[in-house]
Enzyme design. Structure first.
Site, PDB file in Angstrom:
ATOM      1  N   ASP A 233      -3.222  -6.356 -43.560  1.00 11.57           N
ATOM      2  CA  ASP A 233      -2.380  -5.348 -44.228  1.00 11.57           C
ATOM      3  C   ASP A 233      -2.089  -5.770 -45.658  1.00 11.57           C
ATOM      4  O   ASP A 233      -0.992  -5.588 -46.180  1.00 11.57           O
ATOM      5  CB  ASP A 233      -1.074  -5.193 -43.436  1.00 11.57           C
ATOM      6  CG  ASP A 233      -0.307  -3.942 -43.855  1.00 11.57           C
ATOM      7  OD1 ASP A 233       0.904  -3.882 -43.628  1.00 11.57           O
ATOM      8  OD2 ASP A 233      -0.952  -3.062 -44.444  1.00 11.57           O
TER       9      ASP A 233
ATOM     10  N   LYS B 158      16.586 -10.176 -43.565  1.00  9.20           N
ATOM     11  CA  LYS B 158      15.866  -8.913 -43.293  1.00  9.20           C
ATOM     12  C   LYS B 158      16.274  -8.486 -41.894  1.00  9.20           C
ATOM     13  O   LYS B 158      15.999  -9.171 -40.929  1.00  9.20           O
ATOM     14  CB  LYS B 158      14.362  -9.173 -43.357  1.00  9.20           C
ATOM     15  CG  LYS B 158      13.466  -7.999 -42.971  1.00  9.20           C
ATOM     16  CD  LYS B 158      12.001  -8.403 -43.189  1.00  9.20           C
ATOM     17  CE  LYS B 158      11.020  -7.343 -42.709  1.00  9.20           C
ATOM     18  NZ  LYS B 158       9.614  -7.774 -42.912  1.00  9.20           N
TER      19      LYS B 158
END
Lengths: 48, 273, 247
Positions: free
Chosen positions: B117, B16
């Site tokens: 989140d 990533k």
């Protein structure tokens, strides 16, 4: 507190240390993180 | 890129890459330092329901290139639910997914971490049905003295106390888990509104108007009795049996202090057997 | 948050704390240019910066943990010790502050003997040397748990917390506590604070002997070990008060 650091020497050594660290990681993952591309052959078979 | 290790341990990894435009003043962004620190901290315990971070590489150019190597997981829960058969998920499947989600949350909370989140896009699910909580961008080590900033969860999974800009605790994650639990049955988000006030109204319409003493005193929105709706949760989710309904109501409890913690939710009769 | 002040959280922290301990003898085994008195000077400077900047209580002990862990693995020139101290405060404030200290402000505190670009590079080197594992367990994480177990009033708790936090910061400036587990430093600080405030309570748990026995059970340590730690904290307090009076 303990004498002024030599800025040129400090800059050079810090860059050197960081480069060594990143190279070691590239070797471990056979992946060039800076250029963001695989470095075959190695332990991991990368695919896009 | 993703890769399979050629030798043992045969694992799937993925890269990533974050290109972070930072001004030369601030160095590595605090949220990245926290996200990586938290993943490293919990890695020590090697929990099966938390995604593993395997490597961090950072190189300074004009901007900061941060490359993370994670263990790779085939898909996230959003994609998984979108592909689910119209007949819905089996009870066993729902039970299995929910237990893993709650075990991951319980582990985070025992490590004084609030995810903040949680949403299907941040819950990964492997081909073998292994659930892994990911994306700690907003998570931080929660200590009762540090004020947590209100920029918290994505709207649809946002707990009432966050919508009311009130103080909040680890139970915000339990609200999000309740929304995800409902979504396992509905195959679509339970509360999906466009603004914070609408979101709050929708919530109250469905779970019922809380007693006034449960309304946070310092909240941005005033308590208004006429928000009470005429529908109830069980009408929205008619095919839930008694235990499922009861667990859902305990998760979607308005007052965060009365909301069920993950450790207790795991002991709920719904998960027996 | 009741979900966080429970024994499962406490046990998990007791397990995790050892992962973040520096080595006790890096002055002998790793460092050639840095000696103990230099650590005290840089620690005192860091404490002053954190106090003047009104940082969260945890920032200073966390920064000292980073400094000790870095010095445990990386030989460092003494002329770079202050750069390392500034970097550790930079990182600790990013972990614990909503608005972290800026590189520019930290350079000013070194009388501009270091440059922001050096601080940013040192930040990356330090992150790598600490393996990006910055969520160290600190003594502050334990204080709340101990206070929640003591039969004292809320306002007394507030005074006790303040004193214990001061003792924790004091321990972080002293080389004797480098490799002490945070739970031990926290328990010793709470016991010393109860002692120092001559807190009495209806039941005898706050008496010195019982409190030390109780806290040593909570942190699973030997009571004599905890008592020795408490005595070290009390003598450190006396000597620092004496120094302050002389100054």
């Amino acid at each position: 507190l303990f004498g002024m650091p030599n800025h040129e020497e400090l800059q050079r050594e810090l860059s050197e240390r960081l480069r060594e660290i990143e190279e070691a990681k590239s070797d471990k993952w056979n992946f060039d993180f800076a250029a963001h591309r695989p470095l075959p052959p190695g332990r991991y078979k990368w695919e896009p | 890129y993703k890769a399979r290790a050629i030798r043992e341990p045969q694992r799937l990894v993925a890269v990533k890459k974050l290109n972070i435009p930072v001004d030369s003043e601030s160095g590595i962004p605090a949220f990245m330092i926290r996200e990586v620190a938290l993943l490293k901290k919990i890695e020590f315990f090697n929990h099966p329901n938390i995604v593993k971070l395997l490597n961090v590489s950072a190189t300074w150019k004009k901007t900061l290139d941060l490359t993370l190597v994670f263990e790779y997981v085939d898909q996230d829960l959003s994609t998984f639910l979108a592909k689910a058969p119209q007949t819905g998920l089996s009870r066993e499947m729902i039970k299995n997914l929910m237990v893993q989600l709650l075990q991951g949350l319980d582990f985070l909370h025992v490590n004084m971490l609030v995810h903040r989140d949680l949403k299907p896009a941040n819950v990964l699910i492997s081909g073998q049905g292994r659930v892994k909580i990911a994306d700690f961008g907003l998570a931080r080590i929660y200590t009762s003295r540090i004020a947590l900033t209100p920029c918290v969860v994505t709207l649809w999974y946002r707990a009432p106390e966050v919508l009311l800009h009130s103080s909040y605790t680890s139970s915000v994650d339990m609200w999000s888990a309740g929304c995800i639990f409902a979504e396992f049955f509905l195959l679509r988000p339970l509360f999906c509104c466009l603004s914070e006030v609408q979101q709050l109204q929708k919530i109250i319409e469905v779970i019922g108007l809380p007693p006034e003493e449960d309304w946070p005193a310092e909240s941005a929105v005033a308590y208004s009795p006429n928000w009470a709706g005429d529908r109830t949760l069980s009408q929205m989710l008619p095919n839930l049996d008694l235990e499922e309904n009861e667990l859902l109501l305990k998760l979607l409890t308005f007052n965060p202090l009365k909301r069920i913690p993950a450790s207790k939710a795991l002991e709920h009769p719904f998960f027996k057997g | 948050d009741a979900n966080l002040l429970n024994d499962r959280v406490l046990q998990t922290m007791l397990k995790a704390e050892d992962n973040y301990l520096p080595s006790a003898n890096y002055f002998k085994c790793v460092q050639k240019d840095i000696v103990p008195y230099m650590r005290r000077i840089v620690a005192t400077w860091m404490l002053e910066v954190c106090e003047e900047q009104k940082c969260e209580e945890e920032v200073f002990p966390l920064a000292m943990n980073y400094l000790d862990r870095f010095l445990s693995v990386e030989p460092t020139k003494k002329s770079r010790l202050q750069l390392l101290g500034a970097t550790c405060m930079f990182l600790a404030s990013k972990m614990k502050e909503t608005i972290p200290l800026t590189a520019e402000k930290l350079c000013i505190y070194t009388d501009n003997s270091i440059r922001p670009s050096e601080l940013l590079q040192m930040e990356l080197l330090t992150l790598n040397k600490l393996k990006w594992d910055l969520a160290s367990v600190t003594p502050h994480d334990f204080i709340e748990h101990f206070l929640s177990k003591l039969p004292i009033h809320q306002e007394t708790k507030q005074i006790l917390r303040k004193h214990a936090q001061t003792f924790v910061a004091l321990c972080a400036t002293d080389v004797k506590f480098i490799a002490s587990p945070p739970s031990m430093v926290a328990a010793g600080s709470v016991a010393a604070a109860v002692q120092g405030l001559h807190l009495k309570s209806t039941d005898s748990i706050l008496s010195s002997q019982n409190l030390t026995d109780f806290l040593s059970q909570v942190i699973k340590s030997d009571p004599d070990c905890l008592r020795a730690c408490q005595e070290q904290i009390e003598s450190l307090l006396e000597s620092s008060l004496r120094q302050a009076q002389q100054q």
